[in-house]
Enzyme design. Structure first.
Site, PDB file in Angstrom:
ATOM      1  N   VAL A  11       0.832  -1.206   0.000  1.00 51.45           N
ATOM      2  CA  VAL A  11       0.000   0.000   0.000  1.00 51.45           C
ATOM      3  C   VAL A  11       0.866   1.256   0.000  1.00 51.45           C
ATOM      4  O   VAL A  11       0.655   2.177  -0.793  1.00 51.45           O
ATOM      5  CB  VAL A  11      -0.950   0.005   1.215  1.00 51.45           C
ATOM      6  CG1 VAL A  11      -1.693   1.341   1.316  1.00 51.45           C
ATOM      7  CG2 VAL A  11      -1.948  -1.146   1.113  1.00 51.45           C
ATOM      8  N   LEU A 151      -7.111  -1.144  -3.069  1.00 49.67           N
ATOM      9  CA  LEU A 151      -6.172  -1.597  -4.085  1.00 49.67           C
ATOM     10  C   LEU A 151      -6.169  -3.119  -4.166  1.00 49.67           C
ATOM     11  O   LEU A 151      -6.013  -3.789  -3.159  1.00 49.67           O
ATOM     12  CB  LEU A 151      -4.759  -1.101  -3.768  1.00 49.67           C
ATOM     13  CG  LEU A 151      -4.586   0.407  -3.537  1.00 49.67           C
ATOM     14  CD1 LEU A 151      -3.137   0.711  -3.197  1.00 49.67           C
ATOM     15  CD2 LEU A 151      -5.039   1.187  -4.756  1.00 49.67           C
ATOM     16  N   GLU A 153      -4.141  -6.316  -5.276  1.00 45.92           N
ATOM     17  CA  GLU A 153      -2.793  -6.726  -5.686  1.00 45.92           C
ATOM     18  C   GLU A 153      -2.863  -7.304  -7.093  1.00 45.92           C
ATOM     19  O   GLU A 153      -3.740  -8.083  -7.426  1.00 45.92           O
ATOM     20  CB  GLU A 153      -2.232  -7.751  -4.696  1.00 45.92           C
ATOM     21  CG  GLU A 153      -1.874  -7.119  -3.368  1.00 45.92           C
ATOM     22  CD  GLU A 153      -1.174  -8.081  -2.433  1.00 45.92           C
ATOM     23  OE1 GLU A 153      -0.386  -8.916  -2.918  1.00 45.92           O
ATOM     24  OE2 GLU A 153      -1.423  -8.015  -1.221  1.00 45.92           O
ATOM     25  N   LYS A 205     -14.176   0.092   4.493  1.00 44.66           N
ATOM     26  CA  LYS A 205     -13.170  -0.843   3.956  1.00 44.66           C
ATOM     27  C   LYS A 205     -13.431  -2.267   4.437  1.00 44.66           C
ATOM     28  O   LYS A 205     -13.407  -3.223   3.652  1.00 44.66           O
ATOM     29  CB  LYS A 205     -11.771  -0.381   4.369  1.00 44.66           C
ATOM     30  CG  LYS A 205     -10.638  -1.350   3.989  1.00 44.66           C
ATOM     31  CD  LYS A 205     -10.573  -1.575   2.478  1.00 44.66           C
ATOM     32  CE  LYS A 205      -9.559  -2.631   2.092  1.00 44.66           C
ATOM     33  NZ  LYS A 205      -8.179  -2.258   2.328  1.00 44.66           N
ATOM     34  N   GLY A 254     -13.301 -21.980  -6.199  1.00 50.56           N
ATOM     35  CA  GLY A 254     -11.917 -22.430  -6.153  1.00 50.56           C
ATOM     36  C   GLY A 254     -11.562 -22.977  -4.792  1.00 50.56           C
ATOM     37  O   GLY A 254     -12.423 -23.489  -4.066  1.00 50.56           O
ATOM     38  N   CYS A 261      -5.433  -9.240   2.753  1.00 50.67           N
ATOM     39  CA  CYS A 261      -6.614  -8.442   3.122  1.00 50.67           C
ATOM     40  C   CYS A 261      -7.802  -9.275   3.585  1.00 50.67           C
ATOM     41  O   CYS A 261      -8.231  -9.172   4.732  1.00 50.67           O
ATOM     42  CB  CYS A 261      -7.023  -7.558   1.947  1.00 50.67           C
ATOM     43  SG  CYS A 261      -5.826  -6.276   1.549  1.00 50.67           S
ATOM     44  N   ARG A 329       0.940 -14.541   1.313  1.00 49.60           N
ATOM     45  CA  ARG A 329       0.249 -14.507   2.599  1.00 49.60           C
ATOM     46  C   ARG A 329      -1.118 -15.183   2.509  1.00 49.60           C
ATOM     47  O   ARG A 329      -1.941 -14.837   1.666  1.00 49.60           O
ATOM     48  CB  ARG A 329       0.101 -13.054   3.074  1.00 49.60           C
ATOM     49  CG  ARG A 329       1.395 -12.453   3.582  1.00 49.60           C
ATOM     50  CD  ARG A 329       1.249 -10.995   3.932  1.00 49.60           C
ATOM     51  NE  ARG A 329       1.176 -10.159   2.742  1.00 49.60           N
ATOM     52  CZ  ARG A 329       1.119  -8.822   2.776  1.00 49.60           C
ATOM     53  NH1 ARG A 329       1.134  -8.202   3.938  1.00 49.60           N
ATOM     54  NH2 ARG A 329       1.059  -8.140   1.647  1.00 49.60           N
TER      55      ARG A 329
END
Length: 437
Positions: A11, A151, A153, A205, A254, A261, A329
């Protein structure tokens, strides 16, 4: 404008670089001296598409600079962004020690008015805590703004330069005016700048990420049910996605969501609810289902090999939690690797960007390969964990020749069932019938 960004993770570095791209004078601060020295030499410490071009251009133009000195950052910037880690604590809450510790240091160094911006994802009420931590150390005027990032990734640069919306949480007209001026170049096409109070901005958020995680998890549950009743999740997904109230995105089943996040934010919102006397039953279910989904391929693999994986060799394609990033992560691939290692299997891995990060974690426990085909050579089966584009159209003849037997366990549903059947593979995917040669 003069901007300082404290923290140069995904970020912070994207924020600093993109703000420099619009002509601002940006100083990025990080306590990691080795990392700062590398960045000063032009080395980008993370993989993010298009970031390197902007990074090098703005360093060359002297609009983007780096330092380890928080004092220098406070002297430089009129607006100070806090892009610090908020890792998951043992109880699932967000650890605010980095944010509040930095806020306290800022209070000691503050000499004139600054806007302090919470860019990190933080629980409701954090802005107040940050303001108090600063105020405990100074009488100098300042404002704290909540400005959550949205955002993705792999798309972070585009998301910053062309945001769908910008959320500014503040009760200060002075701070709001400065923030609107800063973001004006990014919303020329008319996308909204939404002004709200700090608590609402903080919750926005968490609410957005938790909703998307819930949508993914619901689709995974539907996929698992499809397998029980003989339905095809691809057809169900198409039927659902054309409903404008639902939309097509985040409906791909999946082996669960990962990353920095979704897992952390869902747990943090759930814990915030509990702390406030509210039980987020739906988020509790999302957490439980996702934990199971990450390992859903393991029982299938065990069943195929008669519950004996000792000495078997598995190729794994994809280690990052999603394509176009090197971030591992909470990546589902790691959960599968851990289970296979427990069962004494051999594992050969390949990922276009995440190999080094995985090496740091597993050392010599895995076999690291140079490409996807080297990973598949002499393997007893292929396991697909990340939907990188280069995995979508492999040379099936070469793959079939490399594998001891043509067996694929696909956690991302990359291949059309009819096509894979013609290629003669045993193929197990998510929410669809198993293909047998």
């Amino acid at each position: 404008m003069k901007i300082s960004v404290i923290g140069t993770g995904y970020v912070g570095l994207v924020t600093g670089t993109c703000l420099a791209e619009t002509g601002n004078d940006v100083l990025c601060i990080d306590i990691d001296e080795k990392k700062v020295n590398k960045m000063m030499k032009g080395e980008v410490p993370i993989y993010e598409p298009h970031l390197d071009v902007l990074f090098h251009r703005n360093i060359k133009a002297n609009r983007l600079n780096f330092s380890t000195s928080l004092e220098e950052g406070l002297e430089h910037g009129d607006i100070i962004f806090l892009a610090l880690p908020t890792p998951e604590d043992e109880d699932g809450s967000a650890d605010l020690s980095y944010v509040l510790g930095c806020a306290s240091h800022i209070g000691k160094l503050l000499k004139n008015y600054k806007v302090i911006v919470d860019k990190s994802t933080v629980p409701v009420g954090t802005s107040k805590k940050v303001a108090q931590a600063i105020a405990n150390q100074t009488d100098v005027e300042f404002d704290v703004v909540s400005n959550p990032e949205f955002l993705r990734e792999g798309f972070a640069v585009d998301d910053f330069l062309k945001p769908e919306r910008i959320v500014i949480g503040s009760s200060s007209e002075k701070a709001i005016e400065l923030m609107e001026k800063l973001y004006k170049p990014f919303v020329r096409s008319g996308n909204p700048v939404i002004i709200m109070d700090e608590k609402s901005a903080e919750l926005t958020k968490y609410a957005a990420n938790s909703f998307l995680a819930t949508k993914i998890t619901f689709m995974n549950e539907i996929a698992n049910f499809c397998e029980k009743v003989g339905a095809d999740v691809d057809k169900v997904r198409a039927g659902m996605g054309t409903d404008s109230r639902i939309g097509k995105r985040f409906l791909f089943p999946g082996i669960g969501y990962g990353g920095s996040c979704f897992p952390k934010d869902v747990k943090a919102l759930y814990k915030s609810g509990k702390d406030s006397g509210y039980e987020f039953d739906i988020l509790n279910a999302v957490i439980k289902v996702n934990d199971i989904q990450k390992k859903i391929l393991i029982p299938r693999i065990e069943a195929y090999f008669n519950n004996n994986l000792k000495g078997k060799t598995f190729a794994i394609w994809g280690l990052a939690f999603k394509p176009e990033t090197d971030d591992i992560r909470e990546a589902p691939a790691l959960y599968i690797i851990d289970e296979l290692l427990k069962k004494e299997a051999n594992i050969k891995v390949f990922d276009p960007e995440a190999m080094e990060n995985v090496k740091h974690k597993y050392k010599n426990q895995l076999i690291y390969t140079k490409n996807m085909y080297e990973a598949s050579k002499n393997a007893d089966a292929l396991i697909i964990c990340t939907e990188w584009s280069l995995f979508r159209t492999p040379d099936f003849e070469k793959l079939r020749s490399n594998l001891n037997k043509p067996i694929i366990f696909d956690g991302r549903n990359l291949y059309d069932l009819e096509d894979i059947q013609k290629e003669g593979f045993y193929y197990s995917s998510i929410g669809r019938k198993t293909i047998e040669p």
